[in-house]
Design a protein around this motif. Structure first.
Motif, PDB file in Angstrom:
ATOM      1  N   HIS A 135     -15.928  44.770  17.660  1.00 30.82           N
ATOM      2  CA  HIS A 135     -15.432  45.961  16.961  1.00 30.82           C
ATOM      3  C   HIS A 135     -14.896  45.640  15.571  1.00 30.82           C
ATOM      4  N   THR A 136     -14.128  44.553  15.462  1.00 30.26           N
ATOM      5  CA  THR A 136     -13.512  44.264  14.157  1.00 30.26           C
ATOM      6  C   THR A 136     -14.565  43.841  13.140  1.00 30.26           C
ATOM      7  N   GLN A 137     -15.647  43.210  13.604  1.00 30.05           N
ATOM      8  CA  GLN A 137     -16.716  42.860  12.657  1.00 30.05           C
ATOM      9  C   GLN A 137     -17.382  44.114  12.095  1.00 30.05           C
ATOM     10  N   GLN A 138     -17.490  45.154  12.948  1.00 28.53           N
ATOM     11  CA  GLN A 138     -18.105  46.399  12.473  1.00 28.53           C
ATOM     12  C   GLN A 138     -17.279  47.009  11.332  1.00 28.53           C
ATOM     13  N   THR A 139     -15.975  46.844  11.397  1.00 33.86           N
ATOM     14  CA  THR A 139     -15.097  47.405  10.359  1.00 33.86           C
ATOM     15  C   THR A 139     -14.998  46.492   9.136  1.00 33.86           C
ATOM     16  N   HIS A 140     -14.864  45.187   9.370  1.00 32.48           N
ATOM     17  CA  HIS A 140     -14.474  44.272   8.277  1.00 32.48           C
ATOM     18  C   HIS A 140     -15.588  43.357   7.781  1.00 32.48           C
ATOM     19  N   GLY A 141     -16.669  43.233   8.522  1.00 28.24           N
ATOM     20  CA  GLY A 141     -17.758  42.361   8.078  1.00 28.24           C
ATOM     21  C   GLY A 141     -18.030  41.231   9.059  1.00 28.24           C
ATOM     22  N   THR A 142     -19.144  40.559   8.819  1.00 32.80           N
ATOM     23  CA  THR A 142     -19.660  39.581   9.782  1.00 32.80           C
ATOM     24  C   THR A 142     -18.912  38.248   9.702  1.00 32.80           C
ATOM     25  N   MET A 143     -18.718  37.643  10.855  1.00 31.32           N
ATOM     26  CA  MET A 143     -18.063  36.330  10.905  1.00 31.32           C
ATOM     27  C   MET A 143     -19.027  35.230  10.456  1.00 31.32           C
ATOM     28  N   GLN A 144     -18.458  34.249   9.734  1.00 31.35           N
ATOM     29  CA  GLN A 144     -19.233  33.073   9.327  1.00 31.35           C
ATOM     30  C   GLN A 144     -18.953  31.885  10.249  1.00 31.35           C
ATOM     31  N   GLY A 145     -17.870  31.972  10.994  1.00 33.42           N
ATOM     32  CA  GLY A 145     -17.517  30.873  11.889  1.00 33.42           C
ATOM     33  C   GLY A 145     -16.355  31.289  12.770  1.00 33.42           C
ATOM     34  N   MET A 146     -16.177  30.549  13.861  1.00 35.51           N
ATOM     35  CA  MET A 146     -15.043  30.823  14.747  1.00 35.51           C
ATOM     36  C   MET A 146     -14.327  29.516  15.082  1.00 35.51           C
ATOM     37  N   GLY A 147     -13.036  29.634  15.345  1.00 32.71           N
ATOM     38  CA  GLY A 147     -12.232  28.480  15.755  1.00 32.71           C
ATOM     39  C   GLY A 147     -11.417  28.830  16.980  1.00 32.71           C
ATOM     40  N   ILE A 148     -11.368  27.904  17.919  1.00 34.60           N
ATOM     41  CA  ILE A 148     -10.616  28.131  19.151  1.00 34.60           C
ATOM     42  C   ILE A 148      -9.583  27.025  19.311  1.00 34.60           C
ATOM     43  N   GLY A 149      -8.350  27.426  19.545  1.00 36.59           N
ATOM     44  CA  GLY A 149      -7.316  26.485  19.987  1.00 36.59           C
ATOM     45  C   GLY A 149      -6.975  26.879  21.407  1.00 36.59           C
ATOM     46  N   SER A 150      -7.323  26.014  22.356  1.00 33.91           N
ATOM     47  CA  SER A 150      -7.247  26.423  23.765  1.00 33.91           C
ATOM     48  C   SER A 150      -6.274  25.584  24.587  1.00 33.91           C
ATOM     49  N   PHE A 151      -5.750  26.210  25.639  1.00 34.10           N
ATOM     50  CA  PHE A 151      -5.057  25.407  26.654  1.00 34.10           C
ATOM     51  C   PHE A 151      -6.075  24.448  27.260  1.00 34.10           C
ATOM     52  N   GLY A 152      -5.608  23.435  27.898  1.00 34.59           N
ATOM     53  CA  GLY A 152      -6.515  22.408  28.401  1.00 34.59           C
ATOM     54  C   GLY A 152      -6.335  22.177  29.892  1.00 34.59           C
ATOM     55  N   PRO A 153      -6.940  21.151  30.403  1.00 37.76           N
ATOM     56  CA  PRO A 153      -7.778  20.217  29.655  1.00 37.76           C
ATOM     57  C   PRO A 153      -9.160  20.801  29.361  1.00 37.76           C
ATOM     58  N   ILE A 154      -9.626  20.546  28.140  1.00 40.07           N
ATOM     59  CA  ILE A 154     -10.918  21.076  27.698  1.00 40.07           C
ATOM     60  C   ILE A 154     -11.623  20.003  26.878  1.00 40.07           C
ATOM     61  N   ASN A 155     -12.932  19.987  26.953  1.00 37.98           N
ATOM     62  CA  ASN A 155     -13.725  18.989  26.222  1.00 37.98           C
ATOM     63  C   ASN A 155     -13.762  19.348  24.733  1.00 37.98           C
ATOM     64  N   ILE A 156     -13.218  18.444  23.889  1.00 34.68           N
ATOM     65  CA  ILE A 156     -13.200  18.701  22.434  1.00 34.68           C
ATOM     66  C   ILE A 156     -14.032  17.662  21.687  1.00 34.68           C
ATOM     67  N   ASP A 157     -14.918  17.001  22.417  1.00 38.77           N
ATOM     68  CA  ASP A 157     -15.772  15.983  21.799  1.00 38.77           C
ATOM     69  C   ASP A 157     -17.054  16.647  21.299  1.00 38.77           C
ATOM     70  N   LEU A 158     -17.133  16.816  19.992  1.00 36.87           N
ATOM     71  CA  LEU A 158     -18.256  17.514  19.356  1.00 36.87           C
ATOM     72  C   LEU A 158     -19.607  16.918  19.744  1.00 36.87           C
ATOM     73  N   LYS A 159     -19.621  15.650  20.099  1.00 28.36           N
ATOM     74  CA  LYS A 159     -20.888  14.978  20.413  1.00 28.36           C
ATOM     75  C   LYS A 159     -21.268  15.125  21.894  1.00 28.36           C
ATOM     76  N   SER A 160     -20.374  15.684  22.682  1.00 33.57           N
ATOM     77  CA  SER A 160     -20.634  15.786  24.123  1.00 33.57           C
ATOM     78  C   SER A 160     -21.470  17.026  24.441  1.00 33.57           C
ATOM     79  N   GLU A 161     -22.328  16.922  25.450  1.00 34.92           N
ATOM     80  CA  GLU A 161     -23.101  18.103  25.859  1.00 34.92           C
ATOM     81  C   GLU A 161     -22.196  19.137  26.540  1.00 34.92           C
ATOM     82  N   HIS A 162     -20.988  18.730  26.909  1.00 35.77           N
ATOM     83  CA  HIS A 162     -20.048  19.659  27.550  1.00 35.77           C
ATOM     84  C   HIS A 162     -18.951  20.123  26.600  1.00 35.77           C
TER      85      HIS A 162
END
Ligand code: ZN
Length: 297
Positions: free
Chosen positions: A47-74
């Motif tokens: 909805h907010t993209q319809q009003t304000h424009g398209t996203m170029q990227g997203m960032g997530i800061g998440s509770f864990g444990p979560i895989n944050i290894d960019l090179k991992s398939e997971h």
């Protein structure tokens, strides 16, 4: 536009920001099972993209444990977590089904330390630790200007500590380690220890001496292993008026006259409160979204 998600164990904060990092829309909702929660996430950004424009990227800061290894398939997938329904949930892949943009994933404390390092209490320092003491205890570390990710990610909250002399009865509330830092000093652990929520404990209750001792011991461990220039204490429990001064006093007595502290040498300039709270996690997620938007696909 850039999309940011601060995914906490109890609530989700989502924001859409422009190229200057200014938030143009935001929302908050409770964290439920992943499927229900993600419906709200997708709806907000759609909805907010319809009003304000398209996203170029997203960032997530998440509770864990979560895989944050960019090179991992997971990458972007939760590990086993006690939170019902979230074990092995693929956060990144689920978002990617709805939003075909580059998405970076970090732990919530990593996005918080990114923000405090860039614009907050850690500005100008290449070595910063941010620790949140609230529902749980977690730490984000920047060393030589870079996030420390390690093999999975640091788990500052589960370090083991010496017991305060007046706190030998309480077994600790961590389901894995009993009396680790989180098991002794997180909000729910204090409630289990004293039978009432920590915010209702009076200023001169011994609980705060014990709490200051544990946080000071944590700061000794962080100082001796990482040699930071600042230790930032965030999270709800850290906001208790006067607590940080008691932590500083206990730190001085535990550290003794060993190595001088960096900077001014004063503990009050070394162990500090955040400057961006409670927004640090979301601000860092916006920075992460901007980095994602600039990354090669
Ligand atoms: Zn633990």
């Amino acid at each position: 536009m850039f999309g940011a998600i601060e995914a906490g164990g109890t609530k989700f904060n989502c924001a859409l920001a422009n190229a200057n990092g200014e938030v143009v829309a935001k929302t908050q909702f409770p964290t439920r099972d992943p499927e229900t929660t993600m419906i709200d996430v997708v709806e907000f950004f759609t909805h907010t993209q319809q009003t304000h424009g398209t996203m170029q990227g997203m960032g997530i800061g998440s509770f864990g444990p979560i895989n944050i290894d960019l090179k991992s398939e997971h990458y972007g997938r939760f590990l086993k977590t006690p939170k019902p329904g979230w074990s092995h949930f693929d956060f990144l892949a689920t978002l990617q089904q709805s939003f075909d943009v580059p998405i970076f994933v970090e732990t919530d404390v990593n996005t918080a330390v990114l923000a405090e390092h860039s614009n907050g209490a850690g500005a100008g320092c290449d070595n910063v630790v941010y620790v949140t003491i609230g529902t749980g205890v977690g730490g984000g570390i920047i060393s030589d200007g870079r996030l420390v990710k390690g093999g999975i990610h640091p788990e500052v909250g589960h370090m083991l500590l010496p017991r305060h002399p007046d706190d030998h009865e309480f077994p600790g509330a961590c389901p894995f380690h009993g009396g680790c830092l989180e098991g002794l000093a997180a909000g729910p652990s204090m409630k289990a220890r004293w039978g009432v929520p920590s915010e209702t404990l009076g200023d001169d209750h011994i609980a705060w001496d014990i709490q200051a001792y544990y946080l000071a011991a944590m700061c000794i461990n962080l100082t001796s292993t990482l040699s930071p220039q600042k230790i930032i204490l965030g999270g709800g429990v850290s906001q208790k008026p006067g607590l940080i001064d008691r932590v500083a006093a206990q730190f001085e007595s535990l550290w003794g006259d060993y190595l001088p502290l960096p900077g001014s040498g004063r503990v009050s300039d070394y162990i500090v409160l955040p400057q961006l709270a409670p927004e640090a996690g979301l601000v860092g997620a916006i920075m992460l979204a901007q980095q994602a938007g600039q990354s090669p696909r």
